[in-house]
Design an enzyme around this catalytic site. Sequence first.
Site, PDB file in Angstrom:
ATOM      1  N   SER A  42      -1.239   7.131   4.320  1.00  0.00           N
ATOM      2  CA  SER A  42      -1.821   5.795   4.416  1.00  0.00           C
ATOM      3  C   SER A  42      -2.254   5.408   5.827  1.00  0.00           C
ATOM      4  O   SER A  42      -3.010   4.463   5.995  1.00  0.00           O
ATOM      5  CB  SER A  42      -0.827   4.755   3.888  1.00  0.00           C
ATOM      6  OG  SER A  42       0.280   4.636   4.760  1.00  0.00           O
ATOM      7  N   LYS A 119       2.773   0.602   9.040  1.00  0.00           N
ATOM      8  CA  LYS A 119       1.388   0.154   8.902  1.00  0.00           C
ATOM      9  C   LYS A 119       0.934  -0.463  10.232  1.00  0.00           C
ATOM     10  O   LYS A 119       1.720  -0.654  11.154  1.00  0.00           O
ATOM     11  CB  LYS A 119       1.250  -0.909   7.796  1.00  0.00           C
ATOM     12  CG  LYS A 119       1.799  -0.523   6.436  1.00  0.00           C
ATOM     13  CD  LYS A 119       0.937   0.502   5.716  1.00  0.00           C
ATOM     14  CE  LYS A 119       1.516   0.819   4.333  1.00  0.00           C
ATOM     15  NZ  LYS A 119       0.760   1.901   3.648  1.00  0.00           N
TER      16      LYS A 119
END
Length: 278
Positions: A42, A119
Amino acid sequence: MASKTTTGSSIVETIKTIVYALLIAGVFRTLFFQPFWIPSGSMKETLLVGDFLFVNKMVYGYSYASCPSIRLGLIGLNIDAEDLCGVVDGDNTRFLGSLPERGDVVVFRHPVTGTDYIKRLVGLPGDKLQMKDGVLNINGTAVGLMDDGEFTEAMERQGPQGNFPRCENNPVGQGGLCKKSRQIETLPGGTSHAILNIGNQGSDNTGVYHVPEGHFFFMGDNRDNSADSRVPQQVGGVGYVPLENLIGRADRIMFSSAGRSMLFFWTWRGDRFFKAVH
C-alpha cells in the site's frame, strides 16, 4: 559432579537473565524504537513489501498505543497494547507529545482492530479533503502533481503473504513486467513524494472528508491499492485516526528483502539498506 543446589541456582540465574533481557527490550520498544516489517504494497514505491524499519516513538510522545502488542500465534500468546496500558486510554492526549506534520509516514494503531498500520499523513484536524479524478484536494485546492514515468516490478508473489501486485497494464502473466504510472505529489507545506496509479476506481472520486479535531487522515502512496482513511472503519478501512493512536514516525529503512523470507539472502535489496524514508 554439580550438586542439585548448584544446578537449581544456574536455572534460576538463566531465568532471571531472560526476564531482565525481555524487560529491557520491552522498555526500549515502548519508549524509543519499534521494529516494523512492511507486509503489503500500500505504500509503494516509498516502502516495498519486505522493508524492515524502526519506528521513532519519541517524536510524537507517548500514549497507550506506545505500549507494544505481543502476538505469538505459534504458542497462542496475544497480549494487546490496550491490555498493558489501557488504563491511560480514552482521553485522546499524549505525554511529552508534539503534533505530526503533513507528509509524515506514520505507524498507527487501527481505531477498531488494534492492528498496526503504516500510511502517509495527508489530512490534519479541521481539514477538508476530497479525491477528484484521482487528484487529492485539500481545503478546496488540488495538490501539486507532476508525471514521473513508470514504476515497474516483477509479477510474482511478494512477502510472507504471497500476494501478487496489481498492475496498470493488466493482464500480466507470472514472471512478466507489472507497470504502474508514477507521479510526484507535493502537499501543502512542500513535502513531495511519489504516488502510483493503477486505474480509475471508486476511491478516485469521493465526497468531502472533514477531519475532526484531534484526528488525522491517512492515505497510502500506492493510491489504488490502499485501505486507508478514504474507507470507513465499518467496511474494512481506517477512517479518521485519533491522536492517541499514533505510534511513531518511520524515518529510515534498515534492511530489505524481496523474497518470501528475510533468510533468503539472494533476495536482499542492498540499495535499500539504511535508506531514509521521505
